[in-house]
Design a protein around this motif. Sequence first.
Motif, PDB file in Angstrom:
ATOM      1  N   PHE A 196       0.818  -1.216   0.000  1.00  0.00           N
ATOM      2  CA  PHE A 196       0.000   0.000   0.000  1.00  0.00           C
ATOM      3  C   PHE A 196       0.846   1.258   0.000  1.00  0.00           C
ATOM      4  O   PHE A 196       0.361   2.335   0.304  1.00  0.00           O
ATOM      5  CB  PHE A 196      -0.912  -0.024   1.211  1.00  0.00           C
ATOM      6  CG  PHE A 196      -1.779  -1.264   1.237  1.00  0.00           C
ATOM      7  CD1 PHE A 196      -2.792  -1.433   0.302  1.00  0.00           C
ATOM      8  CD2 PHE A 196      -1.550  -2.264   2.147  1.00  0.00           C
ATOM      9  CE1 PHE A 196      -3.565  -2.582   0.319  1.00  0.00           C
ATOM     10  CE2 PHE A 196      -2.315  -3.406   2.160  1.00  0.00           C
ATOM     11  CZ  PHE A 196      -3.336  -3.568   1.249  1.00  0.00           C
ATOM     12  N   GLY A 197       2.111   1.121  -0.300  1.00  0.00           N
ATOM     13  CA  GLY A 197       3.032   2.278  -0.284  1.00  0.00           C
ATOM     14  C   GLY A 197       2.570   3.383  -1.211  1.00  0.00           C
ATOM     15  O   GLY A 197       2.701   4.568  -0.891  1.00  0.00           O
ATOM     16  N   GLY A 198       1.999   3.011  -2.341  1.00  0.00           N
ATOM     17  CA  GLY A 198       1.582   4.000  -3.347  1.00  0.00           C
ATOM     18  C   GLY A 198       0.567   4.965  -2.779  1.00  0.00           C
ATOM     19  O   GLY A 198       0.784   6.188  -2.787  1.00  0.00           O
ATOM     20  N   TRP A 199      -0.495   4.388  -2.257  1.00  0.00           N
ATOM     21  CA  TRP A 199      -1.525   5.326  -1.778  1.00  0.00           C
ATOM     22  C   TRP A 199      -1.110   6.016  -0.492  1.00  0.00           C
ATOM     23  O   TRP A 199      -1.480   7.153  -0.234  1.00  0.00           O
ATOM     24  CB  TRP A 199      -2.909   4.665  -1.702  1.00  0.00           C
ATOM     25  CG  TRP A 199      -3.076   3.540  -0.702  1.00  0.00           C
ATOM     26  CD1 TRP A 199      -3.013   2.224  -0.956  1.00  0.00           C
ATOM     27  CD2 TRP A 199      -3.348   3.701   0.684  1.00  0.00           C
ATOM     28  NE1 TRP A 199      -3.213   1.512   0.168  1.00  0.00           N
ATOM     29  CE2 TRP A 199      -3.433   2.404   1.230  1.00  0.00           C
ATOM     30  CE3 TRP A 199      -3.527   4.802   1.535  1.00  0.00           C
ATOM     31  CZ2 TRP A 199      -3.695   2.171   2.566  1.00  0.00           C
ATOM     32  CZ3 TRP A 199      -3.795   4.551   2.867  1.00  0.00           C
ATOM     33  CH2 TRP A 199      -3.869   3.256   3.379  1.00  0.00           C
ATOM     34  N   ILE A 200      -0.303   5.368   0.325  1.00  0.00           N
ATOM     35  CA  ILE A 200       0.180   6.053   1.534  1.00  0.00           C
ATOM     36  C   ILE A 200       1.019   7.249   1.137  1.00  0.00           C
ATOM     37  O   ILE A 200       0.917   8.332   1.705  1.00  0.00           O
ATOM     38  CB  ILE A 200       0.976   5.074   2.417  1.00  0.00           C
ATOM     39  CG1 ILE A 200      -0.016   4.176   3.148  1.00  0.00           C
ATOM     40  CG2 ILE A 200       1.836   5.798   3.437  1.00  0.00           C
ATOM     41  CD1 ILE A 200       0.595   3.120   3.988  1.00  0.00           C
ATOM     42  N   TYR A 201       1.804   7.000   0.082  1.00  0.00           N
ATOM     43  CA  TYR A 201       2.636   8.111  -0.375  1.00  0.00           C
ATOM     44  C   TYR A 201       1.764   9.239  -0.920  1.00  0.00           C
ATOM     45  O   TYR A 201       2.043  10.420  -0.711  1.00  0.00           O
ATOM     46  CB  TYR A 201       3.601   7.590  -1.451  1.00  0.00           C
ATOM     47  CG  TYR A 201       4.546   8.661  -1.952  1.00  0.00           C
ATOM     48  CD1 TYR A 201       5.479   9.225  -1.080  1.00  0.00           C
ATOM     49  CD2 TYR A 201       4.480   9.113  -3.256  1.00  0.00           C
ATOM     50  CE1 TYR A 201       6.336  10.201  -1.533  1.00  0.00           C
ATOM     51  CE2 TYR A 201       5.332  10.101  -3.704  1.00  0.00           C
ATOM     52  CZ  TYR A 201       6.271  10.646  -2.831  1.00  0.00           C
ATOM     53  OH  TYR A 201       7.109  11.612  -3.272  1.00  0.00           O
ATOM     54  N   GLY A 202       0.690   8.878  -1.599  1.00  0.00           N
ATOM     55  CA  GLY A 202      -0.256   9.884  -2.098  1.00  0.00           C
ATOM     56  C   GLY A 202      -0.836  10.702  -0.946  1.00  0.00           C
ATOM     57  O   GLY A 202      -0.850  11.945  -0.991  1.00  0.00           O
ATOM     58  N   VAL A 203      -1.273   9.984   0.091  1.00  0.00           N
ATOM     59  CA  VAL A 203      -1.829  10.671   1.270  1.00  0.00           C
ATOM     60  C   VAL A 203      -0.782  11.583   1.883  1.00  0.00           C
ATOM     61  O   VAL A 203      -1.039  12.748   2.230  1.00  0.00           O
ATOM     62  CB  VAL A 203      -2.336   9.629   2.299  1.00  0.00           C
ATOM     63  CG1 VAL A 203      -2.692  10.293   3.607  1.00  0.00           C
ATOM     64  CG2 VAL A 203      -3.534   8.896   1.731  1.00  0.00           C
ATOM     65  N   TYR A 204       0.400  10.994   1.959  1.00  0.00           N
ATOM     66  CA  TYR A 204       1.513  11.739   2.551  1.00  0.00           C
ATOM     67  C   TYR A 204       1.756  13.026   1.767  1.00  0.00           C
ATOM     68  O   TYR A 204       1.918  14.103   2.333  1.00  0.00           O
ATOM     69  CB  TYR A 204       2.739  10.831   2.546  1.00  0.00           C
ATOM     70  CG  TYR A 204       4.041  11.525   2.895  1.00  0.00           C
ATOM     71  CD1 TYR A 204       4.326  11.877   4.223  1.00  0.00           C
ATOM     72  CD2 TYR A 204       4.968  11.823   1.910  1.00  0.00           C
ATOM     73  CE1 TYR A 204       5.508  12.514   4.526  1.00  0.00           C
ATOM     74  CE2 TYR A 204       6.140  12.464   2.208  1.00  0.00           C
ATOM     75  CZ  TYR A 204       6.428  12.803   3.524  1.00  0.00           C
ATOM     76  OH  TYR A 204       7.584  13.423   3.835  1.00  0.00           O
ATOM     77  N   LEU A 205       1.740  12.905   0.419  1.00  0.00           N
ATOM     78  CA  LEU A 205       1.959  14.083  -0.430  1.00  0.00           C
ATOM     79  C   LEU A 205       0.892  15.134  -0.187  1.00  0.00           C
ATOM     80  O   LEU A 205       1.175  16.331  -0.042  1.00  0.00           O
ATOM     81  CB  LEU A 205       1.930  13.655  -1.893  1.00  0.00           C
ATOM     82  CG  LEU A 205       3.273  13.354  -2.558  1.00  0.00           C
ATOM     83  CD1 LEU A 205       3.078  13.080  -4.032  1.00  0.00           C
ATOM     84  CD2 LEU A 205       4.235  14.526  -2.391  1.00  0.00           C
TER      85      LEU A 205
END
Length: 916
Positions: free
Chosen positions: A24-33
């Motif tokens: 789930f790194g992709g969407w976590i990174y999106g949230v993080y961004l």
Amino acid sequence: MVQCYERMSRVKKWDKVFQSPAKFGGWIYGVYLCVICYVGFEFNTHFKQRSLHQLEQHVSQYQSRLNNQLQRFAHLLYSIEAYQRASSDITPEQFYHLAQSQLAGLELELSLESYAIIERSQVLSLEQKYRSLGFFDFTVRLPNRDSGLFLTTLKAAPVSEFGHLLGSAVAIVDPFIQRIGNNELQAVKWHQAQRWSVVIEQFDMQRPQALRALGIGFQLNHLLEGLFGQLYQTSGHHMHVIANEHLVFSSDWQNQFQLTEKQAGITEEIDFFGTPISMHLYTQAQLTPSLLNNYTLIILAVTLIAAALGFMVLMQVRYLTARHDTINNLVEERTASLAQANQQIQHESNKRLAALQQHIVAERKYKSLFVNSSEGLFVLDKYGVLVDANPAFRSLLLGDAHQNTRLTLSDLMLDGDVAERWQKMVEQLQPHEELEWLAGSGQSRGVWVRQTGSWICHSHEVIYEGRITDITALKLFNEQLKYKAQHDSLTDLLNRQTFLQLVEASRTESPGQFVLLYLDLDRFKLINDTLGHLAGDKLLIEFAARMRELVGGFGDIARLGGDEFAILLDVEKLTAPLELLLEDILAAIRVPFEYQGMAHTVSGSVGVRRFTAPCLNYEAEKLLHDADVAMYEAKKRGKNDYHIFTSAIADEASRRLQVERELQTLDMDQELSLRFQPIYCSFGKNIVGFEALVRWHSPQLGVVSPAEFIPIAEECAQIVKLGQWVFKNAMLFKHQLPDDDLFISINVSPIQLQHKGFMNWLMAQFEDAKYRPSHFKIELTESAMMTEENSLVAPLQKLHGLGFGIYIDDFGTGYSSLSRLNVLPVDGVKIDRAFINGIEGTGKPRQLIEAICAMAKSFNLTVTAEGIEQLAQLQTLSTLYCQQMQGYFMSKPLSGFEALQLLHHQASKNLLNEVS
Ligand code: C2E
Ligand code: MG
Ligand code: MG
């Protein structure tokens, strides 16, 4: 291993947890961004608002500073106005002094000014008035285009430029008038650059309808300069003040920052006593844009860095996840292999445990075996010193005496050489096969032991574990066996094999002269047959004892089998000449031996074979065979004698051997043929019969005389078959004969007659009436008849009874006792041709033949003379008692065809004679 496995399992559990961020790194990174952008945005807003707020604060601060200054003007103005109101009329000097007193000491150049508010129409009156008051050049300067009310400077003090100021007028508008009317301050901008005045209505008690104003004039830029000239140095800000779209003040007086081209940080509109002026404030950030001062940029940069960091973290996480996957796979593989290894270890450990248990059980067993073993078990250290031994070993070899002393195995060995060899083996820790040695100590003497064992490395120490077995009984038994294997059980002499080994050793080893004797008892068979085997055995034992007595001291005696013996003599050891010794041996054999109270005598024949060692050409077997050949020759020459082997005998023997070999493979129908020698009546005129004589044409040996091969066939038992063949073919010939009275004489070997099979076969041949036995005569040599006399009586009688004629062949050569002729069923004799030679004279041969014939006559025997080669012999014999003649003179042996022709010829001759 187990711990490791557990640790691997734990890692596996964590691995599932660790895997989710990667997925789930992709969407976590999106949230993080989003979050960091939002935070960045918020920060940016916050900083913007803060800087705006700060600017506002600054502006209000500057504004209040300006206001304060203006307030001071206002206070000053109001106080002056109040003062003027109090003193109804004020002279110009007073005005001047008032201004000077009130405005002196101020940092800003101010001028107190008095104004008149007039219309264009009042200008002239005003000018006149003031000119009249002494201001001769007073001129009102109205703006040209404007109309309405004007504010005109009437007085100005204390500044020096009053002259210029007086008469200056500006058009005033309604708001101005309203404010003035309301007793409010009103700013007025003069036409001169930067000249401003703050004006209030001046009430004139005396002329209340006249509009008058009082003001303070000043250079606005100077005012602002005084307030904000050092703004940049103190706060880093710059300021533009703009009034009526004109720049009235700039703190950047050098135009260093070109502020006009820049957007102001904040613009504050100020009511400057009725005139709006705007204050443009430029912040430090605007003036000297710096990345460090640009919060937006910093926030953007921070956001980007955070995003980049986040991205890096994401990449790292992905990388770590990938690596983790690899590690995970590795871990899984390792876990699997560890599990397998674990299982194996468990399996191994179970096996080892089982093995250990077995080992313990075995060890217990072996310990008990060690103690209870009947075999001697022992342990030596690497120096060969006995360190442990079981009770069996102790009781066999030690007893109590050696229990506490330092003892090596070689101490127990009786044979010094063996002990020395063993000690060398110990020094080299040399492995060995079974060892046998004679043990002896104080306790035990002469015990044969067999030792087995090996050197082993035990707990870093080399020891020898060994086993001994008492083999004394076995040794003795073996010795006995060996002795028995080497000796003849009856006579206790050496046996054939051992003797041959002895000869072989003598032949090859030491150089020297040796004599090999081959002894055979003559007529031993007769003793055996007549007195029985016990007598035969006794004779052999007696013979052995005599030989032992005679040559035992210096020769080796062996029994080769039956009645054959051999002696090996070393010539050097002989004390007398060999010939004497041989005579002694023959004499010793001849000494009668007793059996059941009767004395029996035998003789012996000795073959002598000399050889010189080393004798590499002939092996022991050959030497013994030569001696045998020599012995055979001695026997041939009359027995009871010795014969020394020569090469001539050897040749003869070899020829015999050849003949014998060929006889074994004889194809009788191919190689044998019969010749028929006619036998004539006493005058040699008429044939009365034929003698069948066998011929052998061997493909290997050529023509072999029956005189040579018949005796050999007799020995090698071929004679029976051969005799049958002769008989059969002779009978066929007989069948062809024209005259039934003609007989056939057939030579028969005594062996044939002794052979039951032959006799039965012969009987069978005459069962039908085709042949009559009376037409056949059987010739047996005299010597054969005499030696085999007893055994021949029965078969001869049987044949004689059937009608066969029985003739003694070669009569006169066999030294037969004439008395025996009565015993045997003999019909006639054939006088050997040796007796025929010389009978034509009057000498001894003639007398001898006359005697033989007379003797035959007395026994009523038919006499046949053979070997007649001369007419004279025939004539002589015709005068004697001789019924039948045979010899080359009449006819040689003929083929069947020739014989028949001869008969035919003779018949026709007789017929002619009869006719004539
Ligand atoms: P034997 O039975 O005495 O045979 C007579 C031998 O004398 C024959 O020799 C014959 O050829 C030879 N002979 C006859 N007349 C004269 C003569 O005038 N002058 C000379 N010099 N010789 C004469 P052969 O055939 O060589 O036989 C030799 C011996 O072989 C025979 O002696 C006989 O004992 C034996 N023999 C021959 N054939 C047989 C056989 O079929 N069976 C057996 N058991 N012995 C046989
Ligand atoms: Mg004959
Ligand atoms: Mg003969």
